[in-house]
Design an enzyme around this catalytic site. Structure first.
Site, PDB file in Angstrom:
ATOM      1  N   ASP A  10       0.869  -1.183   0.000  1.00  0.00           N
ATOM      2  CA  ASP A  10       0.000   0.000   0.000  1.00  0.00           C
ATOM      3  C   ASP A  10       0.900   1.225   0.000  1.00  0.00           C
ATOM      4  O   ASP A  10       2.106   1.131   0.252  1.00  0.00           O
ATOM      5  CB  ASP A  10      -0.902   0.003   1.256  1.00  0.00           C
ATOM      6  CG  ASP A  10      -1.795   1.234   1.313  1.00  0.00           C
ATOM      7  OD1 ASP A  10      -2.412   1.582   0.282  1.00  0.00           O
ATOM      8  OD2 ASP A  10      -1.863   1.895   2.371  1.00  0.00           O
ATOM      9  N   SER A  11       0.296   2.392  -0.246  1.00  0.00           N
ATOM     10  CA  SER A  11       1.058   3.637  -0.177  1.00  0.00           C
ATOM     11  C   SER A  11       1.518   3.923   1.249  1.00  0.00           C
ATOM     12  O   SER A  11       2.422   4.722   1.455  1.00  0.00           O
ATOM     13  CB  SER A  11       0.184   4.786  -0.669  1.00  0.00           C
ATOM     14  OG  SER A  11      -0.992   4.842   0.119  1.00  0.00           O
ATOM     15  N   GLU A 152      -3.480   8.459   8.881  1.00  0.00           N
ATOM     16  CA  GLU A 152      -2.048   8.169   9.045  1.00  0.00           C
ATOM     17  C   GLU A 152      -1.487   8.890  10.279  1.00  0.00           C
ATOM     18  O   GLU A 152      -0.486   8.482  10.844  1.00  0.00           O
ATOM     19  CB  GLU A 152      -1.243   8.577   7.801  1.00  0.00           C
ATOM     20  CG  GLU A 152      -1.498   7.711   6.578  1.00  0.00           C
ATOM     21  CD  GLU A 152      -0.522   6.539   6.394  1.00  0.00           C
ATOM     22  OE1 GLU A 152       0.639   6.648   6.806  1.00  0.00           O
ATOM     23  OE2 GLU A 152      -0.953   5.516   5.828  1.00  0.00           O
ATOM     24  N   HIS A 186      -7.504   2.907   3.540  1.00  0.00           N
ATOM     25  CA  HIS A 186      -7.376   3.597   4.829  1.00  0.00           C
ATOM     26  C   HIS A 186      -8.745   3.786   5.508  1.00  0.00           C
ATOM     27  O   HIS A 186      -8.821   3.957   6.712  1.00  0.00           O
ATOM     28  CB  HIS A 186      -6.769   4.989   4.633  1.00  0.00           C
ATOM     29  CG  HIS A 186      -5.291   5.004   4.442  1.00  0.00           C
ATOM     30  ND1 HIS A 186      -4.683   4.568   3.290  1.00  0.00           N
ATOM     31  CD2 HIS A 186      -4.293   5.410   5.261  1.00  0.00           C
ATOM     32  CE1 HIS A 186      -3.373   4.724   3.404  1.00  0.00           C
ATOM     33  NE2 HIS A 186      -3.108   5.233   4.594  1.00  0.00           N
TER      34      HIS A 186
HETATM   35  N1  DGL Z   1      -4.650   3.199   0.883  1.00  0.00           N
HETATM   36  C1  DGL Z   1      -4.546   4.037  -0.284  1.00  0.00           C
HETATM   37  C2  DGL Z   1      -5.754   3.779  -1.182  1.00  0.00           C
HETATM   38  O1  DGL Z   1      -6.429   2.795  -0.937  1.00  0.00           O
HETATM   39  C3  DGL Z   1      -4.297   5.388   0.242  1.00  0.00           C
HETATM   40  C4  DGL Z   1      -4.341   6.446  -0.681  1.00  0.00           C
HETATM   41  C5  DGL Z   1      -3.220   7.377  -0.769  1.00  0.00           C
HETATM   42  O2  DGL Z   1      -2.060   7.016  -0.630  1.00  0.00           O
HETATM   43  O3  DGL Z   1      -3.539   8.528  -1.097  1.00  0.00           O
HETATM   44  O4  DGL Z   1      -6.047   4.470  -2.118  1.00  0.00           O
END
Ligand code: DGL
Length: 273
Positions: A10-11, A152, A186
């Protein structure tokens, strides 16, 4: 039987909501998690950048001997995966398809809301997938760019988060939706805030539960389940991992004393895929 681990990325930490569901559905599967905490958020970036970041996340995970890789990120799934499936040596799965399928089945009045990052909403990925399932269903999407930084930074329970959520969800409530896709991994952390605003008449669809069921069927049908030794969990982050134990346990709803290492993600590029 296949005792190789599952890779998840994930990011940032949002993908842990998917990992939590996987751990519940498949307690014998070992997992390698990569969170790109050094480059989060992805959702406000250009599609080009999101694709480049996703390629390096996959390149890093492919340094492990994995049985599959899951993009536990709505943004990477919606924007990058359609461009990348051929680049991965192992099956690559996103969260959008399984989630859209579940939502299309759940709705009773044919009105589904989608909340996600700006990138996910721009891609219209969920609406397109839902239209394939059922052309009668109408879909309204709203970007919620402030949710990811709030989550976060540990503001899931803050009154500011409730006010912002009310503002974001208002147009969806006006549409009379009965089903709401939490299109960013998230957002399940904010489920109680969101449910409190939309009311019990609206069913929330968590991508983590949808993808965990999809992975379970896939591994079972193809006889790829692990053989039952104790599962292990390893975490890699692209930024300082010192806060991870505290924030990560919030996402996973269990304390984390596992291995957490830092990785220089910029050294993994398309060329290393
Ligand atoms: N968890 C990411 C998603 O589902 C987070 C988004 C992000 O990094 O902006 O899109």
């Amino acid at each position: 039987m296949d005792n190789r681990r599952i890779g998840l990325f994930d990011s940032g930490l949002g993908g842990l909501t998917v990992m939590k569901e996987l751990m519940q559905a498949l307690p014998e599967e070992s997992i390698v998690y990569f969170g790109d905490t050094g480059r989060v958020p992805y959702g406000s970036k250009s599609s080009e950048t999101i694709i480049r970041y996703t390629k390096s996340d996959i390149a890093f995970l492919q340094t492990f001997d994995l049985k599959m890789i899951i993009a536990a990120c709505g943004t990477a799934s919606a924007i990058a995966l359609p461009h990348l499936k051929g680049d991965c040596r192992v099956p690559l799965l996103g969260v959008t398809e399984a989630t859209a399928k579940v939502a299309a089945k759940l709705t009773r009045n044919g009105r589904i809301g989608v909340i996600g990052t700006a990138g996910t909403v721009r891609s219209d990925a969920f609406a397109k997938l839902i239209a394939k399932e059922n052309a009668e269903v109408s879909c309204r999407s709203v970007a919620c760019p402030m949710f990811v930084p709030l989550v976060e930074n540990g503001y899931a329970d803050h009154k500011a988060t409730r006010l912002i959520a009310e503002e974001y969800l208002e147009p969806l409530m006006q549409q009379g939706i009965d089903t709401l896709i939490l299109g960013c991994t998230h957002y399940p952390i904010l489920s109680h805030v969101i449910q409190g605003i939309v009311g019990d008449g609206v069913q929330l669809v968590n991508p983590g539960t949808c993808v965990a069921q999809e992975v379970k069927s896939l591994l079972t049908d193809n006889q790829l389940l692990s053989s039952g030794e104790a599962a292990s969990y390893h975490f890699y982050l692209s930024d300082d991992p010192s806060e991870f134990a505290r924030l990560g346990s919030l996402f996973l709803e269990r304390s984390i004393s596992a291995d957490v290492s830092r990785v220089d993600i910029e050294t993994y590029t398309e060329a290393t895929l």
